[in-house]
Design an enzyme around this catalytic site. Structure first.
Site, PDB file in Angstrom:
ATOM      1  CE  LYS A 102      -1.868  -9.517 -10.276  1.00  0.00           C
ATOM      2  NZ  LYS A 102      -2.641  -9.280  -9.031  1.00  0.00           N
ATOM      3  CD  GLU A 131      -5.711 -14.076  -6.289  1.00  0.00           C
ATOM      4  OE1 GLU A 131      -5.115 -13.187  -5.644  1.00  0.00           O
ATOM      5  OE2 GLU A 131      -5.121 -15.019  -6.857  1.00  0.00           O
ATOM      6  CE  LYS A 187      -1.732 -11.870  -2.133  1.00  0.00           C
ATOM      7  NZ  LYS A 187      -2.069 -10.665  -2.925  1.00  0.00           N
TER       8      LYS A 187
END
Length: 323
Positions: free
Chosen positions: A106, A163, A213
């Site tokens: 992250k 991403e 997802k």
């Protein structure tokens, strides 16, 4: 389709502690329901409105009330997920993912700095060694200029992909134009799952990888349709699910014709407790494919307070009315 009464009759709401603060959360709430095919999870984050959350409910109903597609594989290789922790904590986080050779890191966390990101990624590379793979997730928080600067600073660590570096499709297209020579693909997450037309970003040339997802896309079959519509290589990821929700993600990954990347289905390692005695966490870098049966004692141990259970019951009722 399941009626609201079917959902509420089997409802268990749990409140699970986490090992590390992630996505601003120290605890994770989830609503679990049981259908004829087994247990399913409904756990959109609290800030999501009913329209967006209804897709999560559709996914739970699909998984609990119908059999998943025939699997093409019985284990799924997964990546480690490294929250926006200080560099000194990276090795301890990666130790939660035994056998994983890919790390999603992250970056662009509110309150953090570009130097913090560089230090974190450097620590991941040092821990994984030269053969490990590193992907970054900015959750759309960079501008095009910020993303370009970040890629230049971080490219030395041999990035697998970025991403959702920027929020809009237009920004992603421009960033792709600027960094094409670096050969670092952009992976589309929010640009797909939050869009009215999930394939639009791919058609526009905004990225070269699609993140799938199951819950936000409405279920396994809708997610497979998105993968086919984009025509891009896919990575199946999770949304900080319990083992029940991760099992749905594993079923999606198992059904894809090809699976060229490690998947983001190892996030059960971020939970300090789960609903299954044999939780779905990485072992030798993979998670197994198959349904998860919660332990009644764990459902009771981690039951959410009555007022939170009532909040989830109301939410399910409202979302069911939208389906």
């Amino acid at each position: 389709m399941a009626a609201p009464a079917d959902l509420l009759d089997s409802l268990h709401v749990v409140d699970l502690p986490m090992r590390r603060r992630f996505r601003g959360l120290d605890r994770r709430e989830a609503a679990l329901v049981r259908g004829p095919e087994g247990w399913a999870e409904f756990s959109p984050f609290p800030e999501y409105d009913d329209a967006e959350s209804a897709r999560w409910l559709a996914a739970a109903i699909e998984f609990g009330w119908s059999a998943p597609p025939t699997p093409r594989r019985d284990v799924i290789p997964v990546n480690a997920t490294v929250p926006a922790v200080p560099a000194d904590d990276v090795a301890a986080v990666l130790a939660l993912y035994p056998g994983c050779r890919t790390a999603k890191v992250k970056v662009a966390e509110p309150g953090g700095t570009a130097d913090d990101d560089v230090d974190r990624v450097r620590a991941v590379r040092a821990t994984l060694g030269p053969e490990g793979r590193i992907r970054l997730d900015a959750n759309g928080r960079w501008s095009v200029d910020e993303a370009e600067r970040a890629v230049h600073r971080l490219a030395e660590f041999d990035l697998e992909y970025l991403e959702q570096p920027c929020e809009s499709v237009e920004e992603l297209v421009e960033l792709n134009r600027r960094i094409r020579y670096l050969d670092v693909p952009v992976a589309l997450d929010e640009a797909v799952r939050k869009a009215d037309d999930p394939a639009a970003a791919a058609r526009a040339g905004a990225g070269g990888v699609v993140i799938l997802k199951a819950a936000p896309l409405g279920g396994i079959r809708p997610a497979l349709a998105v993968a086919a519509a984009t025509g891009l290589p896919a990575v199946v990821s999770s949304a900080l699910d319990t083992s029940v929700g991760l099992a749905m993600g594993a079923a999606l990954a198992a059904a894809l014709p090809e699976l060229p990347y490690d998947c983001g289905l190892g996030t059960g390692s971020l939970l300090a407790a789960d609903v299954a005695t044999d939780p779905l966490v990485p072992v030798d870098g993979v998670v197994r494919v198959g349904r998860v049966e919660p332990d009644p004692a764990l459902l009771e141990r981690w039951a959410a307070p009555p007022e939170r259970a009532a909040w989830w019951r109301d939410r399910i009722t409202r979302c069911a009315a939208l389906l």
